[in-house]
Scaffold this motif. Structure first.
Motif, PDB file in Angstrom:
ATOM      1  N   VAL A  91       0.841  -1.205   0.000  1.00  0.00           N
ATOM      2  CA  VAL A  91       0.000   0.000   0.000  1.00  0.00           C
ATOM      3  C   VAL A  91       0.874   1.251   0.000  1.00  0.00           C
ATOM      4  O   VAL A  91       0.607   2.216  -0.732  1.00  0.00           O
ATOM      5  CB  VAL A  91      -0.955  -0.013   1.214  1.00  0.00           C
ATOM      6  N   ALA A  92       1.941   1.239   0.794  1.00  0.00           N
ATOM      7  CA  ALA A  92       2.854   2.387   0.841  1.00  0.00           C
ATOM      8  C   ALA A  92       3.542   2.586  -0.507  1.00  0.00           C
ATOM      9  O   ALA A  92       3.719   3.728  -0.963  1.00  0.00           O
ATOM     10  CB  ALA A  92       3.894   2.191   1.944  1.00  0.00           C
ATOM     11  N   ALA A  93       3.933   1.486  -1.172  1.00  0.00           N
ATOM     12  CA  ALA A  93       4.583   1.599  -2.485  1.00  0.00           C
ATOM     13  C   ALA A  93       3.629   2.191  -3.518  1.00  0.00           C
ATOM     14  O   ALA A  93       4.035   3.032  -4.335  1.00  0.00           O
ATOM     15  CB  ALA A  93       5.080   0.226  -2.940  1.00  0.00           C
ATOM     16  N   VAL A  94       2.373   1.780  -3.483  1.00  0.00           N
ATOM     17  CA  VAL A  94       1.380   2.340  -4.411  1.00  0.00           C
ATOM     18  C   VAL A  94       1.216   3.832  -4.156  1.00  0.00           C
ATOM     19  O   VAL A  94       1.153   4.636  -5.091  1.00  0.00           O
ATOM     20  CB  VAL A  94       0.035   1.587  -4.285  1.00  0.00           C
ATOM     21  N   VAL A 144       2.263   9.504  -5.830  1.00  0.00           N
ATOM     22  CA  VAL A 144       2.791  10.852  -5.592  1.00  0.00           C
ATOM     23  C   VAL A 144       3.920  11.157  -6.576  1.00  0.00           C
ATOM     24  O   VAL A 144       4.023  12.276  -7.087  1.00  0.00           O
ATOM     25  CB  VAL A 144       3.267  10.992  -4.127  1.00  0.00           C
ATOM     26  N   TYR A 145       4.751  10.163  -6.869  1.00  0.00           N
ATOM     27  CA  TYR A 145       5.856  10.373  -7.799  1.00  0.00           C
ATOM     28  C   TYR A 145       5.345  10.692  -9.205  1.00  0.00           C
ATOM     29  O   TYR A 145       5.828  11.624  -9.851  1.00  0.00           O
ATOM     30  CB  TYR A 145       6.756   9.135  -7.832  1.00  0.00           C
ATOM     31  N   PHE A 146       4.374   9.936  -9.684  1.00  0.00           N
ATOM     32  CA  PHE A 146       3.886  10.148 -11.050  1.00  0.00           C
ATOM     33  C   PHE A 146       3.019  11.394 -11.177  1.00  0.00           C
ATOM     34  O   PHE A 146       3.007  12.033 -12.222  1.00  0.00           O
ATOM     35  CB  PHE A 146       3.139   8.914 -11.557  1.00  0.00           C
ATOM     36  N   ILE A 166      -0.995   2.751  10.649  1.00  0.00           N
ATOM     37  CA  ILE A 166      -0.144   3.078   9.500  1.00  0.00           C
ATOM     38  C   ILE A 166      -0.860   2.725   8.198  1.00  0.00           C
ATOM     39  O   ILE A 166      -0.852   3.506   7.242  1.00  0.00           O
ATOM     40  CB  ILE A 166       1.209   2.336   9.606  1.00  0.00           C
ATOM     41  N   THR A 167      -1.492   1.578   8.159  1.00  0.00           N
ATOM     42  CA  THR A 167      -2.204   1.170   6.944  1.00  0.00           C
ATOM     43  C   THR A 167      -3.343   2.125   6.637  1.00  0.00           C
ATOM     44  O   THR A 167      -3.511   2.559   5.485  1.00  0.00           O
ATOM     45  CB  THR A 167      -2.731  -0.267   7.099  1.00  0.00           C
TER      46      THR A 167
END
Length: 155
Positions: free
Chosen positions: A48-51, A56-58, A121-122
């Protein structure tokens, strides 16, 4: 006209309440089933954090949302690493021995247990991810200042 019990049970409000109750019960069931599997839970949170990070990056925005998320995660980490009872306050009261078997001394009990830490966190990453779909949260800021300020708070 008098409303019967069957009419009240078939009202939209009752249907929503029933759906909410059913959803809550099913959700709690899956939370309970995930409790003994910390590795799987944390891997899911990492996904979930990677998504979120990729989003945010894209999009190249939502830095203020990421900053708020970072502050919240830092606050959760402090709670996770802090003991339930502050040893300095306990030292002022003086050491005490347990008087009964139920007062057994436990050397370290976290203020925020691991499961609640993971769950918070999730939820935080999921809420931040949803916020990236609304332009009102994309406040223009100079992101290096936020990174510097977050590092100052961390240290």
């Amino acid at each position: 006209m008098e409303a019967t019990a069957a009419d009240a049970a078939s009202s939209p409000h009752a249907a929503v309440a029933r759906w909410k109750s059913d959803f809550s019960r099913v959700f709690q069931h899956y939370l309970d089933r995930s409790t003994p599997h910390p590795l799987g839970r944390w891997l899911g949170t990492l996904a979930v954090a990677a998504v979120y990070v990729l989003r945010v990056y894209f999009v190249q925005g939502f830095y203020i949302v990421s900053y708020g998320l970072g502050i919240y995660l830092l606050n959760l980490l402090i709670g996770f690493l802090s003991p339930m009872v502050d040893p300095e306050v306990e030292a002022l009261d003086g050491p005490s021995l347990p008087m009964r078997g139920s007062d057994e001394f436990k050397p370290f009990i976290r203020r925020l247990p691991e499961f609640k830490f993971w769950y918070a966190i999730t939820k935080a990453f999921l809420v931040a991810f949803v916020m990236t779909f609304f332009s009102i949260f994309d406040v223009p800021v100079f992101w290096p200042i936020l990174v510097f300020y977050w590092i100052v708070l961390l240290s």
